[in-house]
Write a protein that holds these residues in place. Structure first.
Motif, PDB file in Angstrom:
ATOM      1  N   PHE A 291       0.816  -1.212   0.000  1.00 19.39           N
ATOM      2  CA  PHE A 291       0.000   0.000   0.000  1.00 19.39           C
ATOM      3  C   PHE A 291       0.851   1.265   0.000  1.00 19.39           C
ATOM      4  N   ASP A 292       2.009   1.239   0.637  1.00 19.06           N
ATOM      5  CA  ASP A 292       2.875   2.415   0.642  1.00 19.06           C
ATOM      6  C   ASP A 292       3.401   2.726  -0.754  1.00 19.06           C
ATOM      7  N   GLY A 293       3.402   1.754  -1.647  1.00 16.30           N
ATOM      8  CA  GLY A 293       3.859   1.957  -3.016  1.00 16.30           C
ATOM      9  C   GLY A 293       2.785   2.459  -3.964  1.00 16.30           C
ATOM     10  N   LEU A 294       1.571   2.591  -3.478  1.00 13.25           N
ATOM     11  CA  LEU A 294       0.470   3.044  -4.335  1.00 13.25           C
ATOM     12  C   LEU A 294       0.353   4.556  -4.345  1.00 13.25           C
ATOM     13  N   THR A 295       0.082   5.103  -5.515  1.00 14.46           N
ATOM     14  CA  THR A 295      -0.207   6.531  -5.584  1.00 14.46           C
ATOM     15  C   THR A 295      -1.712   6.762  -5.443  1.00 14.46           C
ATOM     16  N   ASP A 296      -2.515   5.848  -5.966  1.00 12.63           N
ATOM     17  CA  ASP A 296      -3.965   5.938  -5.830  1.00 12.63           C
ATOM     18  C   ASP A 296      -4.372   5.109  -4.626  1.00 12.63           C
ATOM     19  N   ARG A 297      -4.868   5.764  -3.604  1.00 14.44           N
ATOM     20  CA  ARG A 297      -5.194   5.086  -2.350  1.00 14.44           C
ATOM     21  C   ARG A 297      -6.697   5.092  -2.092  1.00 14.44           C
ATOM     22  N   SER A 298      -7.510   5.196  -3.145  1.00 14.06           N
ATOM     23  CA  SER A 298      -8.968   5.202  -2.993  1.00 14.06           C
ATOM     24  C   SER A 298      -9.545   3.853  -3.389  1.00 14.06           C
ATOM     25  N   ILE A 299     -10.533   3.410  -2.615  1.00 18.73           N
ATOM     26  CA  ILE A 299     -11.230   2.167  -2.927  1.00 18.73           C
ATOM     27  C   ILE A 299     -12.733   2.425  -2.899  1.00 18.73           C
ATOM     28  N   GLY A 300     -13.464   1.619  -3.650  1.00 16.67           N
ATOM     29  CA  GLY A 300     -14.913   1.723  -3.695  1.00 16.67           C
ATOM     30  C   GLY A 300     -15.536   0.448  -3.162  1.00 16.67           C
ATOM     31  N   PHE A 301     -16.631   0.597  -2.454  1.00 18.61           N
ATOM     32  CA  PHE A 301     -17.300  -0.543  -1.838  1.00 18.61           C
ATOM     33  C   PHE A 301     -18.798  -0.311  -1.943  1.00 18.61           C
ATOM     34  N   VAL A 302     -19.488  -1.085  -2.782  1.00 16.52           N
ATOM     35  CA  VAL A 302     -20.907  -0.858  -3.023  1.00 16.52           C
ATOM     36  C   VAL A 302     -21.730  -1.763  -2.110  1.00 16.52           C
ATOM     37  N   ASP A 303     -21.535  -1.595  -0.826  1.00 20.01           N
ATOM     38  CA  ASP A 303     -22.245  -2.387   0.175  1.00 20.01           C
ATOM     39  C   ASP A 303     -21.887  -1.794   1.531  1.00 20.01           C
ATOM     40  N   ARG A 304     -22.082  -2.563   2.591  1.00 20.01           N
ATOM     41  CA  ARG A 304     -21.617  -2.158   3.918  1.00 20.01           C
ATOM     42  C   ARG A 304     -20.090  -2.151   3.891  1.00 20.01           C
ATOM     43  N   PHE A 305     -19.496  -1.234   4.649  1.00 13.64           N
ATOM     44  CA  PHE A 305     -18.037  -1.123   4.635  1.00 13.64           C
ATOM     45  C   PHE A 305     -17.468  -1.638   5.949  1.00 13.64           C
ATOM     46  N   PRO A 306     -17.021  -2.908   5.973  1.00 12.79           N
ATOM     47  CA  PRO A 306     -16.492  -3.479   7.205  1.00 12.79           C
ATOM     48  C   PRO A 306     -14.988  -3.292   7.376  1.00 12.79           C
ATOM     49  N   LEU A 307     -14.355  -2.488   6.528  1.00 12.74           N
ATOM     50  CA  LEU A 307     -12.894  -2.400   6.526  1.00 12.74           C
ATOM     51  C   LEU A 307     -12.365  -1.065   7.035  1.00 12.74           C
ATOM     52  N   ARG A 308     -13.112  -0.396   7.900  1.00 15.81           N
ATOM     53  CA  ARG A 308     -12.669   0.916   8.391  1.00 15.81           C
ATOM     54  C   ARG A 308     -11.321   0.822   9.102  1.00 15.81           C
ATOM     55  N   TYR A 309     -11.134  -0.179   9.932  1.00 15.21           N
ATOM     56  CA  TYR A 309      -9.870  -0.320  10.663  1.00 15.21           C
ATOM     57  C   TYR A 309      -8.724  -0.623   9.692  1.00 15.21           C
ATOM     58  N   PHE A 310      -8.978  -1.480   8.707  1.00 14.33           N
ATOM     59  CA  PHE A 310      -7.981  -1.810   7.694  1.00 14.33           C
ATOM     60  C   PHE A 310      -7.622  -0.552   6.901  1.00 14.33           C
ATOM     61  N   ALA A 311      -8.644   0.175   6.440  1.00 14.56           N
ATOM     62  CA  ALA A 311      -8.407   1.393   5.661  1.00 14.56           C
ATOM     63  C   ALA A 311      -7.625   2.415   6.480  1.00 14.56           C
ATOM     64  N   GLY A 312      -7.948   2.531   7.749  1.00 11.86           N
ATOM     65  CA  GLY A 312      -7.228   3.471   8.602  1.00 11.86           C
ATOM     66  C   GLY A 312      -5.770   3.093   8.784  1.00 11.86           C
ATOM     67  N   GLU A 313      -5.527   1.808   9.006  1.00 10.18           N
ATOM     68  CA  GLU A 313      -4.143   1.364   9.225  1.00 10.18           C
ATOM     69  C   GLU A 313      -3.273   1.591   7.999  1.00 10.18           C
ATOM     70  N   PHE A 314      -3.851   1.420   6.812  1.00 11.18           N
ATOM     71  CA  PHE A 314      -3.057   1.527   5.586  1.00 11.18           C
ATOM     72  C   PHE A 314      -3.311   2.824   4.824  1.00 11.18           C
ATOM     73  N   ARG A 315      -3.948   3.781   5.511  1.00 10.27           N
ATOM     74  CA  ARG A 315      -4.178   5.118   4.965  1.00 10.27           C
ATOM     75  C   ARG A 315      -4.880   5.079   3.604  1.00 10.27           C
ATOM     76  N   LEU A 316      -5.949   4.293   3.527  1.00  9.49           N
ATOM     77  CA  LEU A 316      -6.736   4.205   2.312  1.00  9.49           C
ATOM     78  C   LEU A 316      -7.964   5.099   2.440  1.00  9.49           C
ATOM     79  N   ASP A 317      -8.300   5.782   1.379  1.00  5.37           N
ATOM     80  CA  ASP A 317      -9.529   6.560   1.330  1.00  5.37           C
ATOM     81  C   ASP A 317     -10.587   5.651   0.733  1.00  5.37           C
ATOM     82  N   TYR A 318     -11.818   5.800   1.154  1.00  4.07           N
ATOM     83  CA  TYR A 318     -12.846   4.905   0.641  1.00  4.07           C
ATOM     84  C   TYR A 318     -14.175   5.603   0.440  1.00  4.07           C
ATOM     85  N   TYR A 319     -14.933   5.030  -0.466  1.00  7.94           N
ATOM     86  CA  TYR A 319     -16.320   5.404  -0.704  1.00  7.94           C
ATOM     87  C   TYR A 319     -17.118   4.124  -0.548  1.00  7.94           C
TER      88      TYR A 319
END
Length: 168
Positions: free
Chosen positions: A106-134
């Motif tokens: 994840f540190d090697g990614l320039t695009d850190r956005s992910i999309g999730f068309v349902d419930r989002f159970p990955l808030r802790y994961f996204a926070g740990e790896f600095r991912l932005d999400y919709y």
């Protein structure tokens, strides 16, 4: 879960509101406030806050939980206590090895956005790896079908930000 920091569910731009549950009253609250245990905690305004219980999706949290399980099992069965602790420590070490690989990826990614068309159970994961999400809904939502407006918002975000993968 008292061995890890818990987070309130986060309502993000484009997420569909549940009937009778309004996040506007929580706007001034820090979403990273630690809470102790109650899934449906009451805030000082009298509203209900939802604690996101998907703590294990963060590898650091999963390792902490694993160690705690080892300690609890050792307390219940002292005869095998050393074995429980050693196994928990070995498993936690494997989790940390994987966590390191995830950070490298994840540190090697320039695009850190992910999309999730349902419930989002990955808030802790996204926070740990600095991912932005919709996402259509927060992790504990009881809703199962996003509205047309929610799908349209997410579709527009995927196109605008060139999000390559959308999960459902």
């Amino acid at each position: 879960m008292d061995c890890v920091e818990t987070l309130e569910e986060e309502h993000r731009e484009g997420m569909q509101e549940e009937a009778g549950h309004h996040h506007e009253e929580h706007k001034d609250h820090d979403d990273h406030t630690e809470h102790g245990g109650d899934h449906d905690a009451h805030d000082h305004l009298g509203g209900v806050t939802e604690i996101d219980e998907h703590v294990w999706t963060s590898p650091a949290n999963a390792a902490a939980l694993t160690r705690r399980f080892g300690e609890e099992l050792a307390a219940l069965d002292a005869t095998h206590g050393t074995e429980y602790r050693e196994n928990a420590e070995a498993y936690a070490a494997e989790i940390y090895r994987l966590e390191s690989e995830y950070h490298d990826f994840f540190d090697g990614l320039t695009d850190r956005s992910i999309g999730f068309v349902d419930r989002f159970p990955l808030r802790y994961f996204a926070g740990e790896f600095r991912l932005d999400y919709y996402a259509a809904f927060p992790g504990c939502s009881t809703q199962t079908e996003p509205s047309a407006a929610t799908v349209a918002f997410l579709t527009d975000k995927v196109r605008e930000e060139n999000i390559s993968t959308v999960w459902y």
